[in-house]
Design an enzyme around this catalytic site. Structure first.
Site, mmCIF file in Angstrom:
data_model
loop_
_atom_site.group_PDB
_atom_site.id
_atom_site.type_symbol
_atom_site.label_atom_id
_atom_site.label_comp_id
_atom_site.label_asym_id
_atom_site.label_seq_id
_atom_site.Cartn_x
_atom_site.Cartn_y
_atom_site.Cartn_z
ATOM 1 N N ASP A 156 0.840 -1.193 0.000
ATOM 2 C CA ASP A 156 0.000 0.000 0.000
ATOM 3 C C ASP A 156 0.876 1.244 0.000
ATOM 4 O OD1 ASP A 156 0.729 -0.814 2.699
ATOM 5 O OD2 ASP A 156 -0.521 0.846 3.401
ATOM 6 N N GLU B 14 0.100 -0.896 5.833
ATOM 7 C CA GLU B 14 1.146 -0.371 6.708
ATOM 8 C C GLU B 14 1.047 1.140 6.871
ATOM 9 O OE1 GLU B 14 5.215 1.100 7.825
ATOM 10 O OE2 GLU B 14 3.956 1.579 6.092
#
Length: 504
Positions: free
Chosen positions: A111, A174
């Site tokens: 991400d 994250e």
């Protein structure tokens, strides 16, 4: 303490295997065009996290379609490379090889933070120019993940048979709240030791504690006549320095707008730059209201001094206006008196430091106001020898007199490894072998990585000393020569770490 594998018959067998191995460094060099192409393909997927979606077959993608597309691309590549893969219900996944021993983990994420505007190249183009790959995620963390993956493949192609199970773990949120990693660990369990390629070289032996919280001020309804603050908004994420902010004000007296426009021009002339960074402030009519917009410079929330917070600029300007509602004037005054452009919590009562990791950093990431409440989302990185309670104690004592509420959102404890520990020394040796840099010592940092999620893990690269840190910034980019070097470093580190047991 490091426990070594027996050097009896197994050690003799491993020596024979090493002699039979091909040159995995040469394999990395030969495969670089393919590696670059794969990173470009991955960058072209916009994997900013979003709300969960349900596919036509009923599958749930917890972090949105873009993150899922990135995961599926990488998992397919891992399978094609001959690695065993496991998808933990789309919350996280891994690819591995090796059939015995402890699990040596490599923890990365797919991400990315929002791209923002003003790029020289489209943020999801993966364009190559002047020796760089451009795009959101090139350095944080898609580029390093791809380097680790191709390092694993080079070792496998070379015929390496590790003494541990080498596992590349793919995280998916994250940059937000780590729900995916929590779910993955519940379903699969942790690796025994390893690293995350999501920090700095030569190696990070300590990470500051991280707190995310909201400061909230609720407003009573009032009908005072005069200049009104209709809305406020700024920033994109708590762990980013806010690049943009805007306010919408309203008045029945058109002459007030002329005065504000003059004040904007005066502010612009008086503040052409702050800390060497240009300030942009403008205003324009929006219906019967006036919009004031500000642009600063984005940066990672762990290093707010590298950016310029647009929220702080906007609040500084608004402090020169007189709103009809004193509640508005009071909260703007609070911001300017206790936060302003401070980056260390000096006037919020939470300034602190230690001899290992330095000073606390205080970043205002997001601002919102809808006439009923004003909310500030704050990101604090506190020193490894300090505590969460000490941070909150100072802040609480500061805000209680203003009737401001504090809503805790997330907390990550600091981590710390002695520089003489066997694992840290191994990372240092590998880094020095490929760079010749014998001067840069192990470091601590304010950034928060997946190293916190499992025992015996540290951040190892991929930012080289002296290189500009463009993570979370416009024109994020990765130098092609650095891409190759980090891949070689990761291959050698995986090779060395998978021959010993570094778990504690």
């Amino acid at each position: 303490m490091c426990r070594y594998i027996s050097r009896g018959h197994a050690g003799h067998t491993n020596l024979i295997r090493r002699r039979q191995m091909q040159d995995y460094i040469k394999i990395i060099e030969d495969d670089m065009p393919e590696q670059i192409q794969f990173l470009q393909d991955l960058i072209r997927i916009n994997s900013e996290g979003s709300d969960a979606v349900t596919a036509a077959d009923g599958s749930v993608y917890p972090f949105g379609q873009g993150v899922q597309d990135a995961l599926e691309l990488v998992l397919k590549a891992c399978e094609d490379m001959g690695f065993r893969t496991h998808n933990a219900d789309n919350y996280g996944a891994h690819a591995e090889f090796g059939n015995e021993g402890k699990i040596m983990g490599i923890l990365g994420h797919l991400d990315v933070v929002p791209a923002g505007d003003g790029w020289s190249f489209a943020p999801y183009s993966g364009d190559v120019a002047d020796g760089y790959i451009y795009g959101r995620g090139t350095t944080d963390d898609k580029g390093p993940v791809v380097a680790a993956l191709f390092a694993m493949r080079a070792l496998k192609k070379a015929g390496y048979e590790p003494g541990a199970r080498i596992r590349l773990i793919l995280g998916l949120d994250e940059e937000t709240n780590w729900i995916g990693m929590d779910k993955y660990l519940e379903k699969v369990g942790p690796a025994d030791y390893g690293f995350t390629p999501d920090g700095d070289f030569p190696v990070v032996h300590g990470e500051k504690g991280i707190l995310s919280f909201d400061l909230v001020k609720k407003f009573a309804e009032r009908n005072a006549k005069g200049l009104q603050l209709r809305s406020l908004e700024g920033g994109a994420a708590s762990n980013m320095v806010a690049e943009k902010a805007r306010a919408v004000v309203n008045s029945q007296d058109a002459a007030v707008y002329d005065t504000i426009k003059d004040k904007v021009a005066e502010y612009r002339d008086a503040h052409k730059e702050i800390n060497g960074i240009p300030v942009k402030i403008n205003c324009k009519g929006v219906g019967k209201s006036l919009e004031i917009s500000v642009e600063g410079k984005s940066a990672h929330g762990a290093s707010p001094s590298k950016g310029l917070n647009a929220i702080s600029i906007l609040m500084d300007f608004l402090g020169g206006l007189n709103f009809a509602d004193e509640q508005v004037n009071d909260i703007i005054g609070f911001y300017n008196d206790h936060i302003g452009f401070d980056l260390g919590g000096e006037r919020m009562g939470c300034e602190m430091s230690d001899d290992v990791s330095g000073a606390l950093t205080f970043n205002v990431g997001v601002l919102s106001f809808d006439r009923k409440a004003l909310s500030l989302t704050i990101n604090v990185r506190y020193p490894v020898k300090c505590t969460e309670d000490a941070v909150y104690k100072g802040i609480t004592e500061t805000i209680e007199k203003y009737d401001i509420g504090l809503v805790k959102k997330s907390a990550q404890d600091p981590i710390f490894f002695d520089v003489e520990s066997p694992m840290i020394k191994t990372f240092m040796e590998v880094y020095q072998e490929f760079t010749g840099d014998m001067d840069t010592p192990p470091m601590t940092m304010g950034g928060g990585t997946y190293a916190r999620s499992m025992k015996n893990h540290v951040a190892f690269g991929a930012l080289f000393p002296g290189d500009p840190d463009v993570m979370h910034q416009r024109d994020e980019r990765l130098a092609l020569d650095r891409f190759e070097t980090m891949t070689k470093i990761y291959a050698k580190a995986i090779y060395k770490l998978s021959q010993k047991d570094f778990s504690i």
